[in-house]
Design a protein around this motif. Structure first.
Motif, PDB file in Angstrom:
ATOM      1  N   VAL A   1      32.463  32.975  14.013  1.00 44.61           N
ATOM      2  CA  VAL A   1      33.313  31.899  13.512  1.00 44.61           C
ATOM      3  C   VAL A   1      34.643  31.873  14.247  1.00 44.61           C
ATOM      4  N   GLY A   2      34.812  32.722  15.227  1.00 43.86           N
ATOM      5  CA  GLY A   2      36.029  32.729  16.019  1.00 43.86           C
ATOM      6  C   GLY A   2      37.126  33.566  15.380  1.00 43.86           C
ATOM      7  N   TYR A   3      38.188  33.752  16.158  1.00 45.75           N
ATOM      8  CA  TYR A   3      39.303  34.567  15.672  1.00 45.75           C
ATOM      9  C   TYR A   3      39.967  33.880  14.474  1.00 45.75           C
TER      10      TYR A   3
ATOM     11  N   ASP B   1      42.263  26.990   5.599  1.00 48.26           N
ATOM     12  CA  ASP B   1      41.279  26.237   6.377  1.00 48.26           C
ATOM     13  C   ASP B   1      40.364  27.179   7.155  1.00 48.26           C
ATOM     14  N   TRP B   2      40.921  28.276   7.696  1.00 44.50           N
ATOM     15  CA  TRP B   2      40.066  29.243   8.388  1.00 44.50           C
ATOM     16  C   TRP B   2      39.113  29.892   7.390  1.00 44.50           C
ATOM     17  N   PHE B   3      39.638  30.264   6.211  1.00 44.36           N
ATOM     18  CA  PHE B   3      38.803  30.928   5.212  1.00 44.36           C
ATOM     19  C   PHE B   3      37.669  30.019   4.737  1.00 44.36           C
ATOM     20  N   HIS B   4      37.961  28.743   4.535  1.00 46.07           N
ATOM     21  CA  HIS B   4      36.909  27.800   4.129  1.00 46.07           C
ATOM     22  C   HIS B   4      35.849  27.658   5.222  1.00 46.07           C
ATOM     23  N   GLN B   5      36.278  27.630   6.475  1.00 45.78           N
ATOM     24  CA  GLN B   5      35.313  27.548   7.578  1.00 45.78           C
ATOM     25  C   GLN B   5      34.476  28.818   7.640  1.00 45.78           C
ATOM     26  N   TRP B   6      35.106  29.960   7.435  1.00 48.30           N
ATOM     27  CA  TRP B   6      34.384  31.225   7.411  1.00 48.30           C
ATOM     28  C   TRP B   6      33.331  31.202   6.301  1.00 48.30           C
ATOM     29  N   LYS B   7      33.736  30.775   5.084  1.00 52.75           N
ATOM     30  CA  LYS B   7      32.798  30.712   3.970  1.00 52.75           C
ATOM     31  C   LYS B   7      31.613  29.808   4.295  1.00 52.75           C
ATOM     32  N   LYS B   8      31.897  28.686   4.923  1.00 52.52           N
ATOM     33  CA  LYS B   8      30.840  27.741   5.286  1.00 52.52           C
ATOM     34  C   LYS B   8      29.897  28.365   6.319  1.00 52.52           C
ATOM     35  N   ASN B   9      30.459  28.979   7.349  1.00 54.32           N
ATOM     36  CA  ASN B   9      29.645  29.554   8.418  1.00 54.32           C
ATOM     37  C   ASN B   9      28.848  30.766   7.973  1.00 54.32           C
TER      38      ASN B   9
ATOM     39  N   ALA C   1      47.037  28.707  12.953  1.00 54.08           N
ATOM     40  CA  ALA C   1      47.791  27.594  13.538  1.00 54.08           C
ATOM     41  C   ALA C   1      48.209  26.547  12.511  1.00 54.08           C
ATOM     42  N   SER C   2      47.396  26.329  11.509  1.00 50.36           N
ATOM     43  CA  SER C   2      47.705  25.283  10.525  1.00 50.36           C
ATOM     44  C   SER C   2      48.870  25.645   9.609  1.00 50.36           C
ATOM     45  N   ILE C   3      49.241  26.917   9.542  1.00 46.62           N
ATOM     46  CA  ILE C   3      50.310  27.319   8.634  1.00 46.62           C
ATOM     47  C   ILE C   3      51.534  27.898   9.340  1.00 46.62           C
ATOM     48  N   LEU C   4      51.416  28.244  10.621  1.00 47.80           N
ATOM     49  CA  LEU C   4      52.544  28.844  11.333  1.00 47.80           C
ATOM     50  C   LEU C   4      53.519  27.792  11.842  1.00 47.80           C
TER      51      LEU C   4
ATOM     52  N   LEU D   1      38.550  41.766   7.769  1.00 44.32           N
ATOM     53  CA  LEU D   1      38.316  40.517   8.507  1.00 44.32           C
ATOM     54  C   LEU D   1      38.844  40.608   9.937  1.00 44.32           C
ATOM     55  N   HIS D   2      40.014  41.208  10.094  1.00 44.54           N
ATOM     56  CA  HIS D   2      40.624  41.331  11.421  1.00 44.54           C
ATOM     57  C   HIS D   2      39.787  42.210  12.342  1.00 44.54           C
TER      58      HIS D   2
END
Length: 160
Positions: A74-76, A31-39, A80-83, A124-125
């Motif tokens: 896009v933020g850090y 979900d973070w990666f998809h948001q990154w791709k979108k942004n 959270a969605s997988i931990l 990315l980090h």
């Protein structure tokens, strides 16, 4: 943005799992990666015809990015969605870094998370920060030199 998208695309295109055990890899929330791709406008720069992505114009309605080389914030890197935050063990020795962050049960690779190279994670980090979920490759079968990744950590219970 274009430079960032290009670097990530190059790293994703490389085969990074070598025929060796003990290679560090990282788990990244989809979900973070998809948001990154979108942004970042990634699909504009690198459309994927196999997924029906034939983007020919930049959709400014669906992203905060602009057509410059400046990356949007896009933020850090949120994991959270997988931990599974119900059980987390931290190593108190900061010189020896590894993670014992367990994933939620029932997740699926390529749907909920992706396994990425150490090189891509570090890139990315360095830009976004976030929680690293580090794992290592191993061989399931000594005869088969295809590396595997143990995604779910083994739970150990101690009784005193």
């Amino acid at each position: 943005m274009r430079e960032e998208a290009t670097k990530v695309n190059e790293m994703l295109s490389k085969g990074f799992l070598k025929e060796s055990a003990g290679q560090p890899v990282y788990i990244l929330a989809r979900d973070w990666f998809h948001q990154w791709k979108k942004n970042i406008g990634y699909d504009f720069f690198f459309p994927d015809p196999q997924n029906g992505n034939h983007t020919t114009s930049f959709d400014s309605q669906s992203t905060t990015a602009t057509m410059t080389d400046e990356a949007p914030n896009v933020g850090y890197i949120s994991q959270a969605s997988i931990l599974d935050n119900s059980v987390t063990i931290f190593d108190l020795n900061p010189d020896e870094f590894y993670t014992n962050f367990p994933l939620k049960e029932g997740l699926s690779e390529e749907i909920d998370y992706m396994i990425i190279s150490e090189e891509l994670w570090n890139y990315l980090h360095s830009i976004y920060g976030g929680v690293p979920i580090k794992r290592f490759t191993y061989f399931k079968d000594p005869e088969d030199k295809t590396p595997s990744v143990e995604v779910w950590l083994q739970k150990v219970t101690f009784a005193i």
